[in-house]
Write a protein that holds these residues in place. Structure first.
Motif, PDB file in Angstrom:
ATOM      1  N   VAL A  31     -14.383  -7.220  -9.860  1.00 24.31           N
ATOM      2  CA  VAL A  31     -13.774  -8.540  -9.710  1.00 24.31           C
ATOM      3  C   VAL A  31     -12.433  -8.580 -10.441  1.00 24.31           C
ATOM      4  O   VAL A  31     -11.456  -9.154  -9.943  1.00 24.31           O
ATOM      5  N   ASP A  32     -12.367  -7.954 -11.605  1.00 27.04           N
ATOM      6  CA  ASP A  32     -11.118  -7.946 -12.376  1.00 27.04           C
ATOM      7  C   ASP A  32      -9.991  -7.265 -11.610  1.00 27.04           C
ATOM      8  O   ASP A  32      -8.842  -7.745 -11.617  1.00 27.04           O
ATOM      9  N   VAL A  33     -10.287  -6.127 -10.986  1.00 28.24           N
ATOM     10  CA  VAL A  33      -9.208  -5.328 -10.400  1.00 28.24           C
ATOM     11  C   VAL A  33      -8.954  -5.628  -8.928  1.00 28.24           C
ATOM     12  O   VAL A  33      -7.868  -5.334  -8.415  1.00 28.24           O
ATOM     13  N   ARG A  34      -9.927  -6.211  -8.224  1.00 29.18           N
ATOM     14  CA  ARG A  34      -9.771  -6.415  -6.789  1.00 29.18           C
ATOM     15  C   ARG A  34      -9.722  -7.892  -6.387  1.00 29.18           C
ATOM     16  O   ARG A  34      -9.332  -8.205  -5.261  1.00 29.18           O
ATOM     17  N   HIS A  35     -10.123  -8.770  -7.289  1.00 36.45           N
ATOM     18  CA  HIS A  35     -10.193 -10.184  -6.935  1.00 36.45           C
ATOM     19  C   HIS A  35      -9.634 -11.019  -8.083  1.00 36.45           C
ATOM     20  O   HIS A  35      -8.604 -10.684  -8.639  1.00 36.45           O
TER      21      HIS A  35
END
Length: 357
Positions: free
Chosen positions: A262-266
């Motif tokens: 979630v941190d890196v893609r969203h």
């Protein structure tokens, strides 16, 4: 959670669980018990999702995040594995109401601690909180889908054995009531060991999270296949400990991976992604009492275990898909995080082309 933060849903979940657990204590008919059980599911969904998401939010860096989530998983394991002997002993010596009243008091105490330590509304308003990615978009993220599938698959042996192993032990080895009641309690200790080992390994070799999950699924598969070969209480404890040790490896490795994805893609709001994790567990445990009993009735207990073991062994290589996750970097533009959103304007088009390159 995406709209109001983590504390309010967590407090609401504890309040609903307090109410439902107290209802269990005084219920005298099936309809009331059914309503209490349904209400308990609602409350636990609020508390479980909000609690895990709150931990992921407060511990944003590794290895602190893995350590904190591992502690939470150990507590979840303790509740699940200690419940049968706890409830059985109190029911036997103190009556039906006492186990539920004790648990209702635990929920009340937990709610009071939350009000004291992290009262809803004490922090600034959530106006500055980024808008979380909708759950349906997270579900179609291939990396998150792989993790969700692993969480559901690895919990199938535990979910399917809980409603079936008692009858099998009585029929195949003449197990006594106390042996049936204590079947799962020893597995708590290898589960805690699995959490500890995975946290230490993740701190030393964070790029191998996918491997710890795959190894855990292989251990679960092998242990599940060994259950039907057991001939006494002492023997059956060994594969059950293996199953719980493997589940600890999978959960402790992959739950922090969800937050990282979630941190890196969203967008770094964790309510929806841990709702997906909770749904994955729920799929396994909802199917358990229905599907497992039917499989045992039509095919046999041994075939059930072999099928569950094969499913875990076959899914383990799928986690290779996560091998390069640790090398991902956060996107510079939240607008372009979701692949289905095209560039808006010349600047965004240039940046997207640079990122593709």
């Amino acid at each position: 959670i995406d709209r109001v933060g983590y504390e309010v849903p967590l407090l609401a979940g504890l309040a609903v669980m307090f109410l439902s657990t107290a209802t269990f204590a005084f219920a005298e008919n099936y309809a009331t018990l059914f309503a209490a059980r349904s209400l308990q599911g609602l409350g636990s969904a609020f508390a479980d999702t909000a609690g895990i998401a709150l931990i992921a939010d407060r511990y944003a860096e590794e290895p602190a995040r893995s350590r904190a989530l591992g502690t939470a998983l150990a507590c979840i394991s303790f509740g699940s594995l200690a419940a049968p002997p706890f409830g059985g002993i109190l029911y036997e010596f103190a009556g039906k109401r006492v186990p539920f009243l004790v648990l209702a008091c635990v929920c009340l105490l937990d709610g009071l601690l939350l009000l004291a330590l992290a009262p809803p509304g004490a922090t600034a308003a959530r106006a500055n909180m980024p808008v979380g990615t909708p759950i349906h978009r997270l579900m179609v993220d291939p990396y998150i889908a792989v993790v969700a599938g692993a969480l559901a698959t690895c919990n199938i042996p535990l979910a399917f054995l809980e409603p079936t192993i008692a009858n099998w032990m009585k029929d195949s080895m003449g197990a006594s009531e106390w042996e049936v009641g204590l079947t799962w309690l020893p597995a708590f200790f290898p589960h805690v060991l699995g959490v500890y080992v995975t946290v230490r390994l993740a701190a030393a070799y964070p790029h191998l999270q996918w491997f710890y999950g795959a190894l855990g699924m292989a251990i679960i598969g092998a242990s599940s296949c060994l259950v039907p070969a057991c001939r006494n209480f002492g023997q059956v404890i060994i594969p059950l400990c293996g199953i719980c040790f493997g589940i600890a490896l999978v959960d402790t490795a992959l739950l922090p991976t969800l937050a990282f994805l979630v941190d890196v893609r969203h967008v770094s709001v964790y309510g929806s992604v841990y709702a997906i994790a909770d749904i994955s567990y729920s799929v396994a445990y909802a199917l358990g009492p229905i599907v497992a009993g039917q499989i045992v009735h039509t095919m046999g207990f041994a075939q059930l275990n072999l099928g569950m073991g094969l499913a875990n062994v076959l899914y383990a290589p799928v986690l290779l898909f996560l091998k390069n996750v640790c090398q991902m970097k956060p996107s510079h533009s939240e607008r372009n995080i979701l692949l289905e959103e095209g560039p808006k304007g010349l600047y965004d088009t240039i940046k997207m082309e640079e990122r593709k390159g």
